[in-house]
Every structure is written in structure tokens, then in C-alpha cells.
Design a protein around this motif. Structure first.
Motif, PDB file in Angstrom:
ATOM      1  N   ALA A  98      -3.843  37.996  27.627  1.00 13.77           N
ATOM      2  CA  ALA A  98      -3.626  38.758  26.397  1.00 13.77           C
ATOM      3  C   ALA A  98      -2.204  38.564  25.886  1.00 13.77           C
ATOM      4  CB  ALA A  98      -3.884  40.240  26.662  1.00 13.77           C
ATOM      5  N   ASN A  99      -2.084  38.477  24.566  1.00 16.86           N
ATOM      6  CA  ASN A  99      -0.780  38.337  23.893  1.00 16.86           C
ATOM      7  C   ASN A  99      -0.067  37.031  24.216  1.00 16.86           C
ATOM      8  OD1 ASN A  99      -1.028  40.994  22.784  1.00 16.86           O
ATOM      9  ND2 ASN A  99      -0.342  41.826  24.747  1.00 16.86           N
ATOM     10  N   ILE A 100      -0.798  36.081  24.780  1.00 20.08           N
ATOM     11  CA  ILE A 100      -0.205  34.780  25.104  1.00 20.08           C
ATOM     12  C   ILE A 100      -0.637  33.748  24.065  1.00 20.08           C
ATOM     13  CG2 ILE A 100      -0.313  32.830  26.711  1.00 20.08           C
ATOM     14  CD1 ILE A 100      -0.287  34.768  28.997  1.00 20.08           C
ATOM     15  N   SER A 101       0.329  33.076  23.476  1.00 21.76           N
ATOM     16  CA  SER A 101       0.047  31.986  22.546  1.00 21.76           C
ATOM     17  C   SER A 101      -0.374  30.757  23.333  1.00 21.76           C
ATOM     18  CB  SER A 101       1.286  31.670  21.700  1.00 21.76           C
ATOM     19  OG  SER A 101       1.181  30.407  21.094  1.00 21.76           O
ATOM     20  N   ALA A 102      -1.542  30.222  23.013  1.00 18.76           N
ATOM     21  CA  ALA A 102      -2.021  29.026  23.702  1.00 18.76           C
ATOM     22  C   ALA A 102      -1.070  27.855  23.487  1.00 18.76           C
ATOM     23  CB  ALA A 102      -3.424  28.670  23.219  1.00 18.76           C
ATOM     24  N   VAL A 103      -0.469  27.804  22.286  1.00 21.06           N
ATOM     25  CA  VAL A 103       0.462  26.712  21.974  1.00 21.06           C
ATOM     26  C   VAL A 103       1.711  26.813  22.839  1.00 21.06           C
ATOM     27  CG1 VAL A 103       1.932  25.696  20.193  1.00 21.06           C
ATOM     28  CG2 VAL A 103      -0.377  26.466  19.618  1.00 21.06           C
ATOM     29  N   GLU A 104       2.301  27.999  22.921  1.00 21.91           N
ATOM     30  CA  GLU A 104       3.527  28.162  23.698  1.00 21.91           C
ATOM     31  C   GLU A 104       3.261  27.980  25.194  1.00 21.91           C
ATOM     32  OE1 GLU A 104       6.527  28.283  22.490  1.00 21.91           O
ATOM     33  OE2 GLU A 104       5.721  28.271  20.447  1.00 21.91           O
ATOM     34  N   ALA A 105       2.128  28.496  25.665  1.00 23.96           N
ATOM     35  CA  ALA A 105       1.777  28.307  27.075  1.00 23.96           C
ATOM     36  C   ALA A 105       1.604  26.828  27.394  1.00 23.96           C
ATOM     37  CB  ALA A 105       0.499  29.076  27.400  1.00 23.96           C
ATOM     38  N   CYS A 106       1.031  26.091  26.456  1.00 25.77           N
ATOM     39  CA  CYS A 106       0.845  24.649  26.633  1.00 25.77           C
ATOM     40  C   CYS A 106       2.186  23.921  26.637  1.00 25.77           C
ATOM     41  CB  CYS A 106      -0.048  24.111  25.512  1.00 25.77           C
ATOM     42  SG  CYS A 106      -0.387  22.342  25.621  1.00 25.77           S
ATOM     43  N   ILE A 107       3.086  24.323  25.748  1.00 30.20           N
ATOM     44  CA  ILE A 107       4.405  23.688  25.688  1.00 30.20           C
ATOM     45  C   ILE A 107       5.172  23.893  26.996  1.00 30.20           C
ATOM     46  CG2 ILE A 107       6.686  23.833  24.592  1.00 30.20           C
ATOM     47  CD1 ILE A 107       5.192  24.357  21.947  1.00 30.20           C
ATOM     48  N   ILE A 108       5.122  25.107  27.530  1.00 33.18           N
ATOM     49  CA  ILE A 108       5.822  25.374  28.790  1.00 33.18           C
ATOM     50  C   ILE A 108       5.202  24.574  29.928  1.00 33.18           C
ATOM     51  CG2 ILE A 108       6.302  27.159  30.521  1.00 33.18           C
ATOM     52  CD1 ILE A 108       6.647  29.123  28.194  1.00 33.18           C
ATOM     53  N   ALA A 109       3.862  24.495  29.947  1.00 29.92           N
ATOM     54  CA  ALA A 109       3.187  23.702  30.982  1.00 29.92           C
ATOM     55  C   ALA A 109       3.527  22.221  30.860  1.00 29.92           C
ATOM     56  CB  ALA A 109       1.681  23.906  30.886  1.00 29.92           C
ATOM     57  N   LEU A 110       3.781  21.771  29.633  1.00 27.21           N
ATOM     58  CA  LEU A 110       4.103  20.358  29.386  1.00 27.21           C
ATOM     59  C   LEU A 110       5.542  20.025  29.723  1.00 27.21           C
ATOM     60  CD1 LEU A 110       3.237  17.605  28.110  1.00 27.21           C
ATOM     61  CD2 LEU A 110       3.974  18.526  25.911  1.00 27.21           C
ATOM     62  N   THR A 111       6.461  20.944  29.442  1.00 28.89           N
ATOM     63  CA  THR A 111       7.886  20.617  29.545  1.00 28.89           C
ATOM     64  C   THR A 111       8.564  21.134  30.808  1.00 28.89           C
ATOM     65  OG1 THR A 111       8.482  22.589  28.252  1.00 28.89           O
ATOM     66  CG2 THR A 111       8.132  20.531  27.039  1.00 28.89           C
ATOM     67  N   SER A 112       7.900  22.022  31.544  1.00 33.89           N
ATOM     68  CA  SER A 112       8.506  22.576  32.752  1.00 33.89           C
ATOM     69  C   SER A 112       7.662  22.277  33.981  1.00 33.89           C
ATOM     70  CB  SER A 112       8.677  24.089  32.599  1.00 33.89           C
ATOM     71  OG  SER A 112       9.117  24.663  33.809  1.00 33.89           O
ATOM     72  N   SER A 113       8.335  21.955  35.063  1.00 35.81           N
ATOM     73  CA  SER A 113       7.649  21.721  36.338  1.00 35.81           C
ATOM     74  C   SER A 113       7.564  22.983  37.175  1.00 35.81           C
ATOM     75  CB  SER A 113       8.381  20.634  37.142  1.00 35.81           C
ATOM     76  OG  SER A 113       8.278  19.391  36.507  1.00 35.81           O
ATOM     77  N   THR A 114       8.342  24.007  36.830  1.00 38.28           N
ATOM     78  CA  THR A 114       8.447  25.181  37.697  1.00 38.28           C
ATOM     79  C   THR A 114       8.065  26.501  37.030  1.00 38.28           C
ATOM     80  OG1 THR A 114      10.767  25.576  37.109  1.00 38.28           O
ATOM     81  CG2 THR A 114      10.340  24.065  38.948  1.00 38.28           C
ATOM     82  N   GLN A 115       7.976  26.538  35.703  1.00 36.41           N
ATOM     83  CA  GLN A 115       7.863  27.819  35.010  1.00 36.41           C
ATOM     84  C   GLN A 115       6.532  28.066  34.306  1.00 36.41           C
ATOM     85  OE1 GLN A 115      10.388  30.117  35.262  1.00 36.41           O
ATOM     86  NE2 GLN A 115      11.272  28.600  36.656  1.00 36.41           N
ATOM     87  N   ARG A 116       5.536  27.205  34.482  1.00 37.45           N
ATOM     88  CA  ARG A 116       4.321  27.374  33.688  1.00 37.45           C
ATOM     89  C   ARG A 116       3.532  28.638  34.046  1.00 37.45           C
ATOM     90  NH1 ARG A 116       2.464  22.529  36.558  1.00 37.45           N
ATOM     91  NH2 ARG A 116       0.868  23.076  38.089  1.00 37.45           N
ATOM     92  N   GLN A 117       3.790  29.220  35.233  1.00 42.21           N
ATOM     93  CA  GLN A 117       3.136  30.468  35.617  1.00 42.21           C
ATOM     94  C   GLN A 117       4.074  31.671  35.496  1.00 42.21           C
ATOM     95  OE1 GLN A 117      -0.152  30.663  36.232  1.00 42.21           O
ATOM     96  NE2 GLN A 117      -0.182  28.473  35.775  1.00 42.21           N
ATOM     97  N   ASN A 118       5.185  31.484  34.796  1.00 44.86           N
ATOM     98  CA  ASN A 118       6.140  32.570  34.580  1.00 44.86           C
ATOM     99  C   ASN A 118       5.661  33.405  33.393  1.00 44.86           C
ATOM    100  OD1 ASN A 118       8.339  34.200  33.843  1.00 44.86           O
ATOM    101  ND2 ASN A 118       9.847  32.676  34.474  1.00 44.86           N
ATOM    102  N   ILE A 119       4.953  34.496  33.681  1.00 38.57           N
ATOM    103  CA  ILE A 119       4.328  35.295  32.636  1.00 38.57           C
ATOM    104  C   ILE A 119       5.353  35.885  31.675  1.00 38.57           C
ATOM    105  CG2 ILE A 119       4.290  37.293  34.194  1.00 38.57           C
ATOM    106  CD1 ILE A 119       1.787  36.495  31.354  1.00 38.57           C
TER     107      ILE A 119
END
Length: 280
Positions: free
Chosen positions: A162-183
Motif C-alpha cells: 500500500a502507498n508504494i509507487s510501482a515505478v519508484e519501487a522498480c527504480i530502487i530495485a534497478l539501481t540499488s543492490s542493498t536497499q530494494r526491500q527498504n520499506i
């Protein structure tokens, strides 16, 4: 003499996306130097501006802002030499802009020298440039400079909720190796997007500018190239080629992706301070 470290973000990103890095770097430098983060045309505070189609135009606009906006003045007066020690840090597209800014400065200084203009006090305004996970069209093929296939993997691995942008979550998963699960981070960036979001039109214009960018030649300012070995968006080979092109130092981060300020902020601070020879 007090120095100003200028942080420049990448494609469709703005100063908010440095997260806590600017504050961390400022704390590491204490009060001897200042750290500022600037938005580029079409992003952040300038989201309603038209993004140029060339890196040169972004660089010219940023230089003009640094030269004439008194809000970035380090000194207590309004002297013209307030930026005599300026250090640029550019991430991805921001690295391209930083290199072009250095090139524009050198061309301007050369012109002033040819005209024997002793009134120009902008000499050595940019002292050094640090480029993070950047690339250039004259050094690397496009499929290495922007790996579209990684987008699909990032989209599948993105955080959902909830309240999570799919675009921003995707960008973090793409650009970070350590923070993609940082809610907390994903929610913060989702809120940034809700407040001010770069338009698709401007994003495409920025992408075109990146695609056309060619490394400036014969830069005399020191250049440091930094890259994450786990970068999924831009091949680390692009950074290696930049370092060879400028015969500059290459600093590799073993467990970091595209966004070093997220994956390894403390080490990035240390490397920048050492590369710029800034004493805390």
C-alpha cells in the motif's frame, strides 16, 4: 579556503533522491566546507521546466546558476571569487553534466586568456570532478550504457504494498543492490513522486540527451571515476572506459549497484574527500 561540493543527480531524479547522503557528506566535512545538491532542468524544483535535448544545455544552465545565484555563496560578502573552489559530483547523467560543465569552464577560460581579460575572476572555479557510474556515446555502445533488460528483472523484484509507487519501487530495485526491500526508503521515494514527478515527455528528452553525450576532450581538471561492480543499469565497463579515456583514477565498489549513495554512502564520502583532498 572553504570549498563547495556540488551534487548532481541523474536521469529523471532530483536532489531529494540523494536521500541522506548530502547530510552525511556535510557532517564528514564539518563546517570547513559546504555541500549543495542542485536540480537539473525538468526535475525536482525545476519540474515544470523543459528538459533540454543536449547535455551541454543542462551544463550551461547549472554553471549560470552557480555563478549568479547568491544563495550558494559560501562567504559573508558578495565577492566574485566565491566559487574559486568548487568540486562536482555527478551520478550517471549527472556525471555527464559535470564533465560538460568542466569543459565549458575550460573553454571560457581559454577565451578569456586569448582576450587577455584580467577581469574574469572565475578561474579554477571547478577544481575537480567525480563521476559515478556514467558513460559516453563515443566510448561505449548504447546497450552497455542503458541495459533495458534489467528493467524487467527489477520490476519483478520490486517491493509491493500500500502507498508504494510501482515505478519508484522498480527504480530502487534497478539501481540499488542493498536497499530494494527498504520499506521506509521506498515509501519516501513514492511520496516524492506524489509531490513532484518528472513528466514522461521530459524523461524522454533527458534520455535522448544522454544517448547523444560525447566525452569532452582534454580536460585539465582532475577527474575521478567511481563505479559499482553490481550495477545492473549501466555496465561497469562504461566507467572503466571513461577512466582510461581521461587517464584517471578508477575506484570500484564491490558490493554496490548504480546508486553508490544508497549502497555505500560512508565509503563514497571517504573516497570523495580523499579524491578532492578536502580536509574535514
Amino acid at each position: 579556503m572553504m570549498a563547495t561540493v556540488v551534487l548532481i543527480r541523474g536521469l529523471m531524479r532530483d536532489k531529494r533522491h540523494w536521500h541522506n547522503f548530502a547530510e552525511l557528506l556535510q557532517k564528514s566535512l564539518s563546517d570547513r566546507h559546504s555541500v549543495i545538491a542542485l536540480d537539473t532542468l525538468g526535475n525536482g524544483d525545476l519540474v515544470n521546466s523543459l528538459s533540454p535535448l543536449t547535455i551541454d544545455e543542462y551544463a550551461r544552465e547549472l554553471l549560470e546558476r552557480l555563478n549568479y545565484d547568491s544563495s550558494y555563496n559560501n562567504s559573508s560578502d558578495n565577492s566574485d571569487d566565491k566559487y574559486n573552489n568548487c568540486y562536482l559530483v555527478g551520478l550517471s547523467m549527472g556525471g555527464m553534466i559535470a564533465l560538460q560543465m568542466a569543459s565549458l569552464q575550460e573553454r571560457a577560460l581559454g577565451l578569456a586568456s586569448d582576450k587577455s581579460d584580467k577581469s574574469d575572476k572565475s578561474h579554477n572555479r571547478i577544481k575537480s570532478v567525480a563521476v559515478i557510474n556514467a558513460s559516453a556515446a563515443n566510448l561505449s555502445p548504447w546497450h552497455e550504457r542503458f541495459r533495458f533488460g534489467a528493467l524487467f528483472t527489477a520490476f519483478k523484484r520490486r517491493m509491493k504494498g500500500a502507498n508504494i509507487s510501482a515505478v519508484e519501487a522498480c527504480i530502487i530495485a534497478l539501481t540499488s543492490s542493498t536497499q530494494r526491500q527498504n520499506i521506509k526508503l521506498v515509501l519516501s521515494w513514492s511520496q516524492y513522486r506524489a509531490v513532484a514527478c518528472t513528466s514522461l515527455f521530459n524523461g524522454l528528452r533527458q534520455l535522448w540527451a544522454c544517448r547523444q553525450f560525447m566525452s569532452p576532450v582534454a580536460l585539465s581538471v582532475p577527474i575521478t571515476v567511481l563505479c559499482g561492480r553490481e550495477d545492473k543499469l549501466v555496465s561497469p565497463d562504461c566507467s572503466k572506459k571513461l577512466a582510461r579515456y581521461y587517464q584517471s583514477k578508477l575506484i570500484e565498489f564491490n558490493f554496490a549497484g548504480h546508486d553508490l549513495s544508497l549502497d555505500s554512502p560512508e565509503k563514497l564520502c571517504q573516497e570523495l574527500i580523499e579524491s578532492f583532498s578536502l580536509k574535514p
